[in-house]
Design an enzyme around this catalytic site. Structure first.
Site, PDB file in Angstrom:
ATOM      1  N   SER A  91       2.109  -9.894  -1.188  1.00 17.84           N
ATOM      2  CA  SER A  91       1.336  -8.500  -0.733  1.00 17.84           C
ATOM      3  C   SER A  91       1.892  -7.871   0.769  1.00 17.84           C
ATOM      4  CB  SER A  91      -0.107  -7.997  -1.114  1.00 17.84           C
ATOM      5  OG  SER A  91      -0.387  -8.851  -0.258  1.00 17.84           O
ATOM      6  N   LYS A 144       0.608  -1.081  -0.151  1.00 17.91           N
ATOM      7  CA  LYS A 144      -0.361  -0.155   0.313  1.00 17.91           C
ATOM      8  C   LYS A 144       0.862   1.404  -0.158  1.00 17.91           C
ATOM      9  CE  LYS A 144      -4.213  -1.479   0.549  1.00 17.91           C
ATOM     10  NZ  LYS A 144      -4.445  -2.945   1.490  1.00 17.91           N
ATOM     11  N   GLU A 155     -10.713   5.958   2.924  1.00 17.95           N
ATOM     12  CA  GLU A 155     -11.136   5.243   3.335  1.00 17.95           C
ATOM     13  C   GLU A 155      -9.530   4.633   4.247  1.00 17.95           C
ATOM     14  OE1 GLU A 155     -10.109   4.895   0.383  1.00 17.95           O
ATOM     15  OE2 GLU A 155      -9.143   3.034   0.144  1.00 17.95           O
TER      16      GLU A 155
HETATM   17  C1  LIG Z   1      -4.568  -4.082   0.919  1.00 14.52           C
HETATM   18  C2  LIG Z   1      -4.657  -5.487   0.697  1.00 14.52           C
HETATM   19  C3  LIG Z   1      -5.046  -6.706   0.040  1.00 14.52           C
HETATM   20  C4  LIG Z   1      -5.804  -5.746  -0.951  1.00 14.52           C
HETATM   21  O1  LIG Z   1      -5.795  -4.672  -1.523  1.00 14.52           O
HETATM   22  P1  LIG Z   1      -6.036  -4.814  -3.147  1.00 14.52           P
HETATM   23  O2  LIG Z   1      -6.242  -3.298  -3.713  1.00 14.52           O
HETATM   24  O3  LIG Z   1      -6.477  -5.862  -4.292  1.00 14.52           O
HETATM   25  O4  LIG Z   1      -3.667  -5.086  -3.503  1.00 14.52           O
HETATM   26  C5  LIG Z   1      -3.326  -7.496  -0.610  1.00 14.52           C
HETATM   27  N1  LIG Z   1      -2.893  -7.768   0.538  1.00 14.52           N
HETATM   28  C6  LIG Z   1      -2.829  -6.634   1.800  1.00 14.52           C
HETATM   29  C7  LIG Z   1      -1.503  -7.420   2.203  1.00 14.52           C
HETATM   30  C8  LIG Z   1      -3.744  -5.730   1.938  1.00 14.52           C
HETATM   31  O5  LIG Z   1      -3.210  -4.660   3.048  1.00 14.52           O
END
Ligand SMILES: *Cc1c(COP(=O)(O)O)cnc(C)c1O
Length: 402
Positions: free
Chosen positions: A382, A93, A115
């Protein structure tokens, strides 16, 4: 709500998807944002500052880690993990927040609003607001503030004001609505940092561009270590920001399979799911035309996933198009499969990955054994999973004191 057609930014639509479906009060401000973005996206000074913060504050480039034990154990394709969990604040993020906050600063804004669902995007925004000395207000569904008390306090520590949103079902989609409303009431000094590849243009384009650092790096890294492109790139999809960033630089490399993993929750065929692409239909919500989980009257459904970050009833317009064009494939992964992957990756590689990311890892566990040993998968991790430990324990019926 009518669609505004102002061609200030190039990427306004993705086939039939995307666009800008917004109230009049926001139209001129979004035009200003699109114009500012058009101006800065190719500005060398802007890009130097963006990459300097990515490298020296957010800890980029992130590792492309060869998961040897997982590869041996699954007995098929070589598995590489793109480690976004090692970024400052623990997820992808921050890449997008740094980019949008720099645009906000150049537009002369002094306040950032955002948000948040589980709190990851709110924490990233509060972090950059602190760093830039900007005011910060975060909107979070009241349900979520109660489920994620630690992240609420974390944002407060960083100097942000957290608003508990009590409209609708008091979750992420209601927080997006509340942030849009707040923005409309104070556009003079405020910038809305949208947290995923969703919303009216130019947000999906900005998020795509800022997150594409993931695939730019991974391509360079895999060419250095393997001398060839991967056969498949796998990432989880909520709104789709880490996935679009992971795919971006490979979209024109048709031989690279792109696979997005949605949260199927209790199952794609149940009503406790968030598998938007598999189950959704075309609609208009949160300023964009895309695919949504909705009833026949266009009322947005309640969605469900064990993973708060994937618990969103829509998906970014570019993913809707990639699915329609069959350039990317989207698969549903259940809670059970994701929790199994959470435990598996911890035990085999010593990595506690976010439960969101474990939706992608769960698919890799199915895919790798079907591929040859000379083939390559890159899977994006992610985020880190510290935030999920308590809820995984609960899922397994283990009682731990928080
Ligand atoms: C917010 C988040 C997501 C999902 O958001 P995307 O916009 O689809 O990437 C996925 N993995 C993590 C660790 C997140 O914090």
């Amino acid at each position: 709500m009518k669609e505004m057609q102002k061609e200030t930014s190039k990427q306004t639509h993705y086939g039939q998807f995307g666009g800008q479906y917004i109230p009049e009060t926001l139209a001129s401000e979004l035009t200003r944002v699109a114009q500012a973005y058009d101006k800065y996206k190719a500005d060398p000074e802007f890009l130097v500052e963006f990459h300097d913060l990515l490298d020296n504050y957010a800890n980029r480039p992130s590792l492309l880690y060869y998961a040897d034990k997982m590869t041996q154990d699954l007995g098929g394709a070589k598995i590489y993990l793109k480690r976004e969990d090692l970024n400052h604040t623990g997820a992808h993020k921050i890449n997008n927040v740094i980019g949008q906050a720099l645009i906000a600063k150049r537009m002369g804004k002094t306040c950032l609003i955002a948000e948040t669902g589980a709190g990851q995007h709110g924490v990233a925004t509060a972090t950059i607001a602190a760093l830039f000395g900007m005011e910060c207000e975060i909107f979070m569904g009241k349900e979520d503030t109660e489920r994620q008390k630690l992240n609420v306090y974390r944002m407060q520590l960083l100097g942000a004001k957290v608003h508990a949103v009590t409209s609708g079902s008091m979750v992420l989609k209601d927080a997006v609505n509340a942030t849009m409303q707040e923005w409309a009431s104070r556009i003079d000094d405020t910038f809305y940092i949208l947290g995923s590849a969703v919303g009216p243009y130019p947000f999906p384009e900005m998020v795509h561009d800022f997150q594409s650092v993931i695939s730019k790096e991974s391509k360079q890294q895999i060419l250095e270590t393997e001398g060839k492109l991967p056969d498949a790139v796998v990432a989880c999809v909520g709104g789709g920001s880490n996935a679009i960033g992971s795919f971006a630089d490979y979209i024109d490399d048709k031989e690279v399979k792109l696979i997005g993993c949605e949260a199927a929750g209790k199952g794609v065929d149940t009503d406790q799911t968030a598998a938007t692409i598999e189950r959704g239909s075309v609609g208009i919500f949160h300023g964009m035309k895309s695919l949504f989980l909705q009833n026949d009257d266009g009322q947005i459904d309640q969605v469900y996933s064990i993973s708060a970050g994937l618990d969103y009833p829509g998906v970014g317009p570019e993913h809707a198009q990639l699915a329609e064009l069959k350039r990317a494939q989207y698969v549903g992964i259940t809670d059970d499969e994701a929790v199994n992957a959470f435990e598996y990756i911890a035990k085999t590689e010593g990595i506690i990955a976010a439960i969101e990311s474990c939706h992608a890892l769960a698919y890799v566990m199915k895919l790798a054994p079907t591929m040859r040993k000379d083939q390559i998968i890159i899977c994006t991790v992610s985020g880190r999973g510290d935030k999920d430990v308590a809820s995984i324990a609960k899922y397994r019926g283990v009682d731990i004191d928080e």
